[in-house]
Enzyme design. Structure first.
Site, PDB file in Angstrom:
ATOM      1  N   ALA A 179      19.052  93.527 -12.764  1.00 14.20           N
ATOM      2  CA  ALA A 179      17.809  94.125 -13.271  1.00 14.20           C
ATOM      3  C   ALA A 179      16.802  93.002 -13.501  1.00 14.20           C
ATOM      4  O   ALA A 179      17.169  91.874 -13.824  1.00 14.20           O
ATOM      5  CB  ALA A 179      18.097  94.864 -14.566  1.00 14.20           C
ATOM      6  N   GLY A 194       9.749  90.560  -5.558  1.00 13.56           N
ATOM      7  CA  GLY A 194       8.512  90.035  -4.973  1.00 13.56           C
ATOM      8  C   GLY A 194       8.846  89.306  -3.696  1.00 13.56           C
ATOM      9  O   GLY A 194       9.864  89.584  -3.061  1.00 13.56           O
ATOM     10  N   CYS A 214       8.670  89.125   1.778  1.00 10.95           N
ATOM     11  CA  CYS A 214       9.319  90.124   2.636  1.00 10.95           C
ATOM     12  C   CYS A 214       9.436  91.517   2.018  1.00 10.95           C
ATOM     13  O   CYS A 214       8.879  92.478   2.562  1.00 10.95           O
ATOM     14  CB  CYS A 214      10.693  89.620   3.049  1.00 10.95           C
ATOM     15  SG  CYS A 214      10.560  88.233   4.173  1.00 10.95           S
TER      16      CYS A 214
HETATM   17  C1  UDX Z   1       8.288  84.887   8.540  1.00 10.71           C
HETATM   18  C2  UDX Z   1       8.147  86.009   9.525  1.00 10.71           C
HETATM   19  O1  UDX Z   1       7.790  85.639  10.704  1.00 10.71           O
HETATM   20  C3  UDX Z   1       7.726  87.258   8.913  1.00 10.71           C
HETATM   21  O2  UDX Z   1       7.553  88.279   9.836  1.00 10.71           O
HETATM   22  C4  UDX Z   1       8.857  87.566   8.024  1.00 10.71           C
HETATM   23  O3  UDX Z   1       8.851  88.853   7.556  1.00 10.71           O
HETATM   24  C5  UDX Z   1       8.905  86.540   6.929  1.00 10.71           C
HETATM   25  O4  UDX Z   1       9.092  85.312   7.461  1.00 10.71           O
HETATM   26  P1  UDX Z   1       7.116  82.897   7.470  1.00 10.71           P
HETATM   27  O5  UDX Z   1       8.012  81.947   8.183  1.00 10.71           O
HETATM   28  O6  UDX Z   1       7.315  83.120   6.024  1.00 10.71           O
HETATM   29  O7  UDX Z   1       7.168  84.307   8.193  1.00 10.71           O
HETATM   30  O8  UDX Z   1       5.602  82.607   7.823  1.00 10.71           O
HETATM   31  P2  UDX Z   1       4.679  81.414   7.457  1.00 10.71           P
HETATM   32  O9  UDX Z   1       5.312  80.554   6.434  1.00 10.71           O
HETATM   33  O10 UDX Z   1       3.339  82.009   7.275  1.00 10.71           O
HETATM   34  O11 UDX Z   1       4.685  80.535   8.815  1.00 10.71           O
HETATM   35  C6  UDX Z   1       4.129  80.923  10.021  1.00 10.71           C
HETATM   36  C7  UDX Z   1       3.745  79.675  10.797  1.00 10.71           C
HETATM   37  O12 UDX Z   1       3.233  80.022  12.076  1.00 10.71           O
HETATM   38  C8  UDX Z   1       2.664  78.821  10.117  1.00 10.71           C
HETATM   39  O13 UDX Z   1       3.097  77.492  10.014  1.00 10.71           O
HETATM   40  C9  UDX Z   1       1.451  78.943  11.053  1.00 10.71           C
HETATM   41  O14 UDX Z   1       0.664  77.770  11.072  1.00 10.71           O
HETATM   42  C10 UDX Z   1       2.119  79.208  12.399  1.00 10.71           C
HETATM   43  N1  UDX Z   1       1.286  79.920  13.371  1.00 10.71           N
HETATM   44  C11 UDX Z   1       0.606  81.045  13.024  1.00 10.71           C
HETATM   45  C12 UDX Z   1       1.218  79.455  14.681  1.00 10.71           C
HETATM   46  O15 UDX Z   1       1.820  78.435  15.023  1.00 10.71           O
HETATM   47  N2  UDX Z   1       0.460  80.133  15.590  1.00 10.71           N
HETATM   48  C13 UDX Z   1      -0.251  81.243  15.268  1.00 10.71           C
HETATM   49  O16 UDX Z   1      -0.934  81.804  16.128  1.00 10.71           O
HETATM   50  C14 UDX Z   1      -0.176  81.714  13.941  1.00 10.71           C
HETATM   51  C1  UDX Z   2      14.720  88.769   1.646  1.00 12.90           C
HETATM   52  C2  UDX Z   2      16.028  89.297   2.245  1.00 12.90           C
HETATM   53  O1  UDX Z   2      17.076  89.197   1.294  1.00 12.90           O
HETATM   54  C3  UDX Z   2      16.377  88.536   3.504  1.00 12.90           C
HETATM   55  O2  UDX Z   2      17.534  89.084   4.112  1.00 12.90           O
HETATM   56  C4  UDX Z   2      15.191  88.681   4.395  1.00 12.90           C
HETATM   57  O3  UDX Z   2      15.248  89.010   5.618  1.00 12.90           O
HETATM   58  C5  UDX Z   2      13.930  88.099   3.802  1.00 12.90           C
HETATM   59  O4  UDX Z   2      13.692  88.825   2.612  1.00 12.90           O
HETATM   60  P1  UDX Z   2      13.941  86.729   0.148  1.00 12.90           P
HETATM   61  O5  UDX Z   2      12.624  87.430   0.105  1.00 12.90           O
HETATM   62  O6  UDX Z   2      13.968  85.280   0.459  1.00 12.90           O
HETATM   63  O7  UDX Z   2      14.917  87.436   1.203  1.00 12.90           O
HETATM   64  O8  UDX Z   2      14.621  86.892  -1.283  1.00 12.90           O
HETATM   65  P2  UDX Z   2      15.730  87.823  -1.971  1.00 12.90           P
HETATM   66  O9  UDX Z   2      16.825  86.961  -2.439  1.00 12.90           O
HETATM   67  O10 UDX Z   2      16.082  88.971  -1.124  1.00 12.90           O
HETATM   68  O11 UDX Z   2      14.927  88.346  -3.267  1.00 12.90           O
HETATM   69  C6  UDX Z   2      13.771  89.168  -3.148  1.00 12.90           C
HETATM   70  C7  UDX Z   2      13.255  89.540  -4.507  1.00 12.90           C
HETATM   71  O12 UDX Z   2      14.133  90.429  -5.190  1.00 12.90           O
HETATM   72  C8  UDX Z   2      13.036  88.367  -5.465  1.00 12.90           C
HETATM   73  O13 UDX Z   2      11.825  88.548  -6.156  1.00 12.90           O
HETATM   74  C9  UDX Z   2      14.213  88.437  -6.403  1.00 12.90           C
HETATM   75  O14 UDX Z   2      13.943  87.875  -7.670  1.00 12.90           O
HETATM   76  C10 UDX Z   2      14.408  89.943  -6.492  1.00 12.90           C
HETATM   77  N1  UDX Z   2      15.777  90.358  -6.851  1.00 12.90           N
HETATM   78  C11 UDX Z   2      16.825  90.063  -6.023  1.00 12.90           C
HETATM   79  C12 UDX Z   2      15.998  91.092  -8.019  1.00 12.90           C
HETATM   80  O15 UDX Z   2      15.058  91.372  -8.761  1.00 12.90           O
HETATM   81  N2  UDX Z   2      17.283  91.492  -8.301  1.00 12.90           N
HETATM   82  C13 UDX Z   2      18.342  91.228  -7.497  1.00 12.90           C
HETATM   83  O16 UDX Z   2      19.466  91.635  -7.809  1.00 12.90           O
HETATM   84  C14 UDX Z   2      18.110  90.480  -6.304  1.00 12.90           C
END
Ligand code: UDX
Ligand code: UDX
Length: 430
Positions: A250, A255, A258
């Site tokens: 809980a 947040g 994703c």
């Molecule tokens: C990822 C996924 O791709 C998203 O769909 C998923 O649900 C969460 O994780 P994330 O790795 O967190 O995203 O994204 P971000 O940290 O924003 O990195 C994206 C990178 O792509 C950045 O470094 C950005 O500069 C780069 N980018 C973006 C390119 O190289 N080309 C582009 O046209 C746009």
């Molecule tokens: C998530 C998914 O778990 C991963 O498989 C994926 O594809 C990317 O998104 P992430 O966002 O890195 O990963 O974090 P996660 O550990 O899933 O936690 C997400 C949020 O849920 C956090 O804010 C965390 O504090 C909250 N959380 C998680 C709870 O409040 N309670 C829980 O029991 C577990």
């Protein structure tokens, strides 16, 4: 295998360094040249345990290179993984502008047949649309494959190496077999399916996990009303192997980059397809309400205003072991407390630089240690589940002037605090 990973964010940078560690020749591409320079010089643009070491290992082995040129990146690659962000658009759907941007460039620069694999989270049907989009712009042959990621920030390297499963979707059996070879050594199940099923597996998984969290958060409210203890209820539920113990903590709500966007996007996709997803509507509402449920606990003790109160806030990241504050509920709670007039003394082990950018300095002091934040504050609020917050010394805890601790992550021990004469308010535990 020769691999190009486009995007060096949370998913792409971890993905490229782990693929290299598995013995592949990997080139990571990002259109941000500053980011590439930083990575090459050994400075990681994000905090992720073990990442700096793994990138350094890849570079020195010669398996891992980086470039800001997509053309140079894809030239020799057999498989291209697209890992650019898909943030939440204004109407709740996934914003695919970066995916299309990259698709344009690939279509323009691709000279030999490739497997193009979208690892970014994209709504069901997107891979097919992108396939048609690229096909209309090039005569070079290519296969489309969906390989969604299931990495949790903070443990993503471990998650990739010890995955529960790999999902590979494509309409080309040959492409599925080729991509499978990358993951076979992991000895975990590989789900081979069509593009649409692979896309939906990702959304359904994240939405189900978010549902688990909202469910336990509602159970926590029933615990508060009835005198039950949510951690015991979760333990008792979780021992049933059909339920499982994970994601039943809980909290002040989920947040991150994703869950909020993926749950919202699946809800929107469903409604675009003509289906009203009742459960997800409730999951979203419960999650939005949960932080206010926590704030109400503070208001019950202090009323509407916190003018003149100094509040220690431990945790700003959306979860532990990351510097990521995207959609962080901790940040939202800090904003609410500040709006109520409180002076905030904040501490987070990794997320303070990012937090300063969005919260600014007004009404907030960023402290060097957790002890600095807590000592002599009027009351303490815990907002992120960093393990080190469990280790506050008794002398620091009893320096909290009003003897009130509000724990949004159920980290501390009520009995111990009771013995110190401290009132303990948490989620779902009397
Ligand atoms: C990822 C996924 O791709 C998203 O769909 C998923 O649900 C969460 O994780 P994330 O790795 O967190 O995203 O994204 P971000 O940290 O924003 O990195 C994206 C990178 O792509 C950045 O470094 C950005 O500069 C780069 N980018 C973006 C390119 O190289 N080309 C582009 O046209 C746009
Ligand atoms: C998530 C998914 O778990 C991963 O498989 C994926 O594809 C990317 O998104 P992430 O966002 O890195 O990963 O974090 P996660 O550990 O899933 O936690 C997400 C949020 O849920 C956090 O804010 C965390 O504090 C909250 N959380 C998680 C709870 O409040 N309670 C829980 O029991 C577990």
């Amino acid at each position: 295998m020769r691999i190009c990973v486009i995007g060096t964010g949370y998913v792409g940078l971890v993905g490229s360094s782990v693929f290299a560690d598995w013995g592949n020749e990997v080139i990571g591409v990002d259109n941000n040249p500053e980011k590439i320079k930083m990575i090459e010089s050994g400075v990681m643009p994000i905090f992720e345990p073990g990442l700096r070491e793994l990138v350094a290992k890849g570079i020195s082995s010669g398996n891992l290179r980086f470039t800001d040129s997509l053309k140079a990146g894809i030239n020799d690659a057999e498989i291209i993984f697209i890992c650019v962000g898909t943030p939440m658009g204004e109407d709740g759907s996934a914003d695919l502008k970066y995916i299309y941007q990259v698709a344009d460039e690939i279509a323009l620069e691709m000279k030999t047949p490739k497997i193009i694999s979208i690892k970014s989270t994209v709504p069901v049907g997107t891979n097919k649309k992108i396939r048609e989009y690229i096909k209309n712009k090039t005569s070079v042959e290519f296969d489309s494959v969906s390989v969604p990621e299931f990495l949790r920030e903070g443990s993503s390297i471990e998650d990739m190496n010890q995955t529960d499963r790999t999902v590979i979707g494509s309409n080309s059996p040959e492409a599925i077999e080729k991509v499978s070879r990358l993951f076979e050594h992991l000895n975990s199940p590989i789900v081979k399916c069509d593009l649409e099923s692979a896309e939906l597996i990702k959304y359904a998984s994240n939405s189900f996990l978010a549902t688990k969290i909202s469910f336990i958060n509602e159970i926590a409210q029933i615990c508060d009303l009835s005198g039950a203890d949510v951690s015991k209820v979760a333990q008792g539920m979780g021992l049933d192997s059909r339920i499982g113990p994970k994601f039943l903590n809980a909290s002040i709500g989920y947040g991150g980059s994703c869950f909020p966007k993926d749950v919202q996007a699946l809800y929107k996709t469903s409604s675009d397809l003509g289906y009203h997803f009742n459960i997800l509507e409730s999951v979203i509402k419960t999650n939005k309400d949960q932080k206010h449920y926590f704030i109400e606990k503070i208001k019950k003790v202090y009323g509407e205003g916190l003018k003149g109160k100094t509040v220690a806030c431990l945790g700003l990241a959306f979860k532990n072991d990351t510097d990521d504050i995207r959609e962080s509920v901790a940040i939202e709670v800090v904003r609410i407390l500040r709006d109520m007039g409180a002076e905030i003394k904040a501490f987070d082990p990794e997320a303070m630089p990012n937090s300063k950018k969005v919260l600014g300095d007004s009404g907030i002091t960023y402290c060097a240690t957790k002890e600095d934040a807590v000592t002599n504050s009027d009351f303490l609020v815990i907002l992120t589940e960093w393990r080190e917050f469990k280790e506050l010394q008794d002398s620091v805890l009893i320096s909290v002037k009003d003897k009130n601790i509000f724990d949004g992550r159920n980290l501390l021990d009520r009995t111990k605090l009771g013995n110190l004469g401290i009132n303990y308010y948490c989620i779902g535990k009397k």
